[in-house]
Write an enzyme that holds these catalytic residues in place. Structure first.
Site, short mmCIF file in Angstrom:
data_model
loop_
_atom_site.label_atom_id
_atom_site.label_comp_id
_atom_site.label_asym_id
_atom_site.label_seq_id
_atom_site.Cartn_x
_atom_site.Cartn_y
_atom_site.Cartn_z
N TYR A 148 0.83 -1.20 0.00
CA TYR A 148 0.00 0.00 0.00
C TYR A 148 0.87 1.25 0.00
O TYR A 148 0.67 2.18 -0.80
CB TYR A 148 -0.91 -0.01 1.22
CG TYR A 148 -1.71 1.25 1.43
CD1 TYR A 148 -2.80 1.53 0.62
CD2 TYR A 148 -1.37 2.14 2.44
CE1 TYR A 148 -3.54 2.70 0.81
CE2 TYR A 148 -2.11 3.30 2.64
CZ TYR A 148 -3.19 3.58 1.82
OH TYR A 148 -3.90 4.73 2.02
N LYS A 152 1.24 4.29 -2.82
CA LYS A 152 0.94 5.67 -2.47
C LYS A 152 2.18 6.56 -2.55
O LYS A 152 2.08 7.76 -2.85
CB LYS A 152 0.32 5.74 -1.08
CG LYS A 152 -1.10 5.19 -1.00
CD LYS A 152 -2.08 6.01 -1.84
CE LYS A 152 -3.52 5.63 -1.57
NZ LYS A 152 -4.47 6.47 -2.33
#
Length: 230
Positions: A148, A152
């Site tokens: 994740y 990002k």
């Protein structure tokens, strides 16, 4: 009415944060376009009332973003893009799998790249702005956040690079870096947390609308933490 007369497109527009951004943009005077991979709801929420709705759009699919923004251009043009579309998986490297890294790359970064690239001709024609939703984890990842956070972090680097590319061409590019957003899925996944410490979607939406307004014209390439009390 800071966005009076402007048209703002929001990817991930049917979700909790997307709806909040659309509501805030409309309150600021904007016309709004909601884009989502999900189908258009049979009964759209009040937050989506009055918006142009595009459902079933996989922005990561080849040609999908180009076709969508060409249609938006024929419908009157575009002044701003907010890349909300994305998702989350908690998974350690040891117990996880490589497919999760590919999945989150596609969901979080590829969608923002594809939408931004396809929207550029429209934004350059009128001047405007892009706001990406990265994450606090892009700066410091915890255990289980590797895939994740990497995706990002890619959104953050996209923001910086594109801001440099466009800084003399009338388009600003910034990102917000929230901690934990107070959404129903996050409450379900962390039922024992203190929800009052999280960032409400409406609070994050207010920051995004400010970044799209004339008052933020001198800001580009910024990565702005919106952490609540996390």
């Amino acid at each position: 009415m800071e966005l009076q007369g402007k048209t703002v497109a929001v990817t991930g527009g049917f979700g909790s944060l997307g709806r909040a951004v659309i509501a805030a943009a409309r309150a600021a005077g904007a016309q709004t376009i909601a884009i989502d991979r999900a189908a258009v709801p049979a009964e759209p929420s009040p937050a989506l009332a009055g918006s142009r709705l595009y459902g079933g759009v996989d922005l990561a699919a080849p040609g999908a973003a180009e076709a969508l923004f060409a249609e938006i251009g024929r419908g009157g043009g575009l002044d701003a893009l907010v890349n909300v579309a994305g998702g989350f998986r908690w998974e350690t490297l040891e117990a996880g799998n490589l497919e999760t890294w590919d999945f989150l790359y596609g969901l979080n970064l590829r969608t923002a790249v594809a939408a931004s690239r396809a929207a550029l001709p429209l934004l350059l024609a009128r001047g405007g702005g892009i706001v990406n939703v990265a994450a606090g984890a892009a700066l410091k990842a915890g255990a289980g956040l590797g895939a994740y956070a990497a995706s990002k972090a890619g959104v953050a680097r996209l923001t910086e690079a594109l801001a440099e590319e466009l800084k003399d061409r009338g388009v600003t590019v910034n990102a917000v870096l929230p901690s934990i957003i107070d959404t129903p899925p996050n409450r379900h996944d962390m039922p024992d947390a203190d929800f009052g410490r999280w960032v409400r979607p409406e609070q994050l939406a207010d920051v995004i609308v400010f970044l799209l307004s004339a008052r933020a014209a001198a800001i580009t390439g910024a990565l702005i933490p919106v952490s609540g009390r996390v």
